[in-house]
Design an enzyme around this catalytic site. Structure first.
Site, PDB file in Angstrom:
ATOM      1  N   ALA A  34       0.803  -1.200  -0.033  1.00  0.00           N
ATOM      2  CA  ALA A  34       0.080   0.104  -0.013  1.00  0.00           C
ATOM      3  C   ALA A  34       0.905   1.186  -0.115  1.00  0.00           C
ATOM      4  CB  ALA A  34      -0.859   0.097   1.066  1.00  0.00           C
ATOM      5  N   ASN A  37       2.933   1.829  -3.231  1.00  0.00           N
ATOM      6  CA  ASN A  37       1.901   2.292  -4.202  1.00  0.00           C
ATOM      7  C   ASN A  37       1.696   3.492  -4.332  1.00  0.00           C
ATOM      8  OD1 ASN A  37       1.794  -0.539  -4.713  1.00  0.00           O
ATOM      9  ND2 ASN A  37      -0.336  -0.885  -3.660  1.00  0.00           N
ATOM     10  N   TYR A 103      -1.966 -13.750   2.184  1.00  0.00           N
ATOM     11  CA  TYR A 103      -0.571 -13.226   2.549  1.00  0.00           C
ATOM     12  C   TYR A 103       0.040 -14.143   3.116  1.00  0.00           C
ATOM     13  CZ  TYR A 103      -2.682  -8.824   1.797  1.00  0.00           C
ATOM     14  OH  TYR A 103      -3.365  -7.665   1.038  1.00  0.00           O
ATOM     15  N   TYR A 104       1.494 -14.103   3.052  1.00  0.00           N
ATOM     16  CA  TYR A 104       2.566 -14.978   3.895  1.00  0.00           C
ATOM     17  C   TYR A 104       3.604 -14.243   4.059  1.00  0.00           C
ATOM     18  CZ  TYR A 104       0.241 -18.805   1.267  1.00  0.00           C
ATOM     19  OH  TYR A 104      -0.809 -19.734   0.867  1.00  0.00           O
ATOM     20  N   ARG A 105       3.162 -13.274   5.349  1.00  0.00           N
ATOM     21  CA  ARG A 105       3.897 -12.315   5.819  1.00  0.00           C
ATOM     22  C   ARG A 105       4.547 -12.480   7.384  1.00  0.00           C
ATOM     23  NH1 ARG A 105      -0.358  -7.603   4.881  1.00  0.00           N
ATOM     24  NH2 ARG A 105       1.311  -6.346   4.849  1.00  0.00           N
ATOM     25  N   GLY A 257      -7.530   2.164  -4.054  1.00  0.00           N
ATOM     26  CA  GLY A 257      -7.615   3.004  -2.861  1.00  0.00           C
ATOM     27  C   GLY A 257      -6.217   3.563  -2.541  1.00  0.00           C
ATOM     28  N   ASP A 258      -5.331   3.175  -3.061  1.00  0.00           N
ATOM     29  CA  ASP A 258      -3.715   3.708  -2.929  1.00  0.00           C
ATOM     30  C   ASP A 258      -3.606   4.552  -3.943  1.00  0.00           C
ATOM     31  OD1 ASP A 258      -3.268   1.769  -0.779  1.00  0.00           O
ATOM     32  OD2 ASP A 258      -2.557   0.404  -2.207  1.00  0.00           O
TER      33      ASP A 258
END
Length: 317
Positions: A34, A37, A103-105, A257-258
């Site tokens: 985000a 971006n 996600y893999y965070r 949105g970003d």
């Protein structure tokens, strides 16, 4: 520096075919997050941006830094962490109106950001600080990093733009999310929630009541986004609605949105009236949805002008 932001950017894998991810055998690797971006969107419009973060000291991290630097964003405050990996995520595009993100965070390098990573002199020299609600949800140390950035912004009177960008699964509980996002909102000058995010934070209420709740916390401007419909703006003395720009085909809604945030902040930097800032945000958000990828559709100034002229012509006809 015009704008500084902080947060996690990851290696993103997008399938080359539509449908459930279990059937995808080939993926395109891109980079997205985000905060970057927004930073890249502003760079393409001619502004100078900086990004604070951590990446893994791995090939994804190295490629990510090269990519963001190649877009012109200052990465001098990005650290390579040898003790944790760069985060990953996968997109699943079942069809154009049905996109999932996985996600893999957990335990990523960016989740290890701390208050010590925020340099006072770096925040002091920017015109705006951009914060999202994703970063403080990553870990306790990331929350403290955000609060440190906000303290420095307050000290040097740097206006704060806050996009709640709620990722419910990242928070331990709804109560924690409400409390901590509320703390950040108290330090923000401009807040950009979606209507559904305002409902998450405050429960059922009217748009005017949502705006009032945010302004009671200290915001001077609240923009309530309604996706493809447009956005409502509120200040102490005015309010209004700016319709979005219709697009013939939405290819990928992720990142819209970003794009909106980048357009709105660009309007701030240009000194545009509030309604025109919101319109610029709407335009960039619409453009982003027409291209697969979070940053691939972000326009430069000429592309943005052509898009708005064409759309204005459509309306005039």
């Amino acid at each position: 520096m015009d704008v500084i932001t902080l947060g996690e950017t990851m290696a993103m894998f997008s399938p080359d075919t539509m449908g459930k991810m279990r059937y995808a055998s080939q993926y395109s690797r891109k980079f997205a997050g985000a905060e970057t971006n927004v930073a890249i969107g502003l760079q393409r419009l001619g502004f100078q941006t900086g990004w604070i973060s951590r990446v893994g000291d791995d090939e994804f991290g190295k490629g990510l830094i090269h990519f963001v630097r190649g877009e012109g964003v200052d990465v001098s405050q990005v650290q390579a962490d040898s003790r944790a990996p760069t985060g990953l995520y996968f997109k699943e595009i079942r069809h154009e109106q049905d996109v999932y993100v996985y996600y893999y965070r957990a335990g990523s390098a960016a989740s290890r950001m701390s208050a010590d990573d925020i340099q006072e002199t770096y925040i002091a020299q920017t015109k705006y600080l951009h914060i999202t609600g994703i970063t403080p949800a990553l870990s306790e140390s990331c929350f403290q990093a955000v609060m440190q950035a906000l303290r420095f912004a307050e000290k040097y009177r740097v206006p704060v733009v806050f996009d709640p960008n709620i990722r419910e699964k990242l928070w331990d509980s709804k109560q924690q999310a409400r409390e901590r996002l509320g703390q950040i909102a108290k330090q923000a000058d401009i807040i950009l929630p979606g209507v559904s995010e305002a409902r998450y934070l405050f429960g059922d209420a009217s748009l005017e009541q949502y705006a009032q709740r945010f302004m009671e916390k200290g915001a001077s401007t609240v923009i309530l986004k309604e996706g493809s419909k447009g956005a409502h703006f509120f200040t102490k003395d005015s309010h209004g609605f700016v319709p979005s720009y219709p697009v013939e085909r939405v290819v990928d809604p992720i990142g819209a949105g970003d794009g909106f945030a980048a357009g709105l902040i660009a309007g701030l930097l240009e000194g545009l009236p509030l309604e025109e800032r919101v319109a610029k945000g709407n335009a960039i958000g619409a453009i982003v949805t027409t291209v697969n990828g979070d940053v691939e559709g972000l326009p430069d100034a000429d592309e943005l002008a052509r898009f708005t002229q064409v759309k204005k012509g459509d309306v005039d006809r």
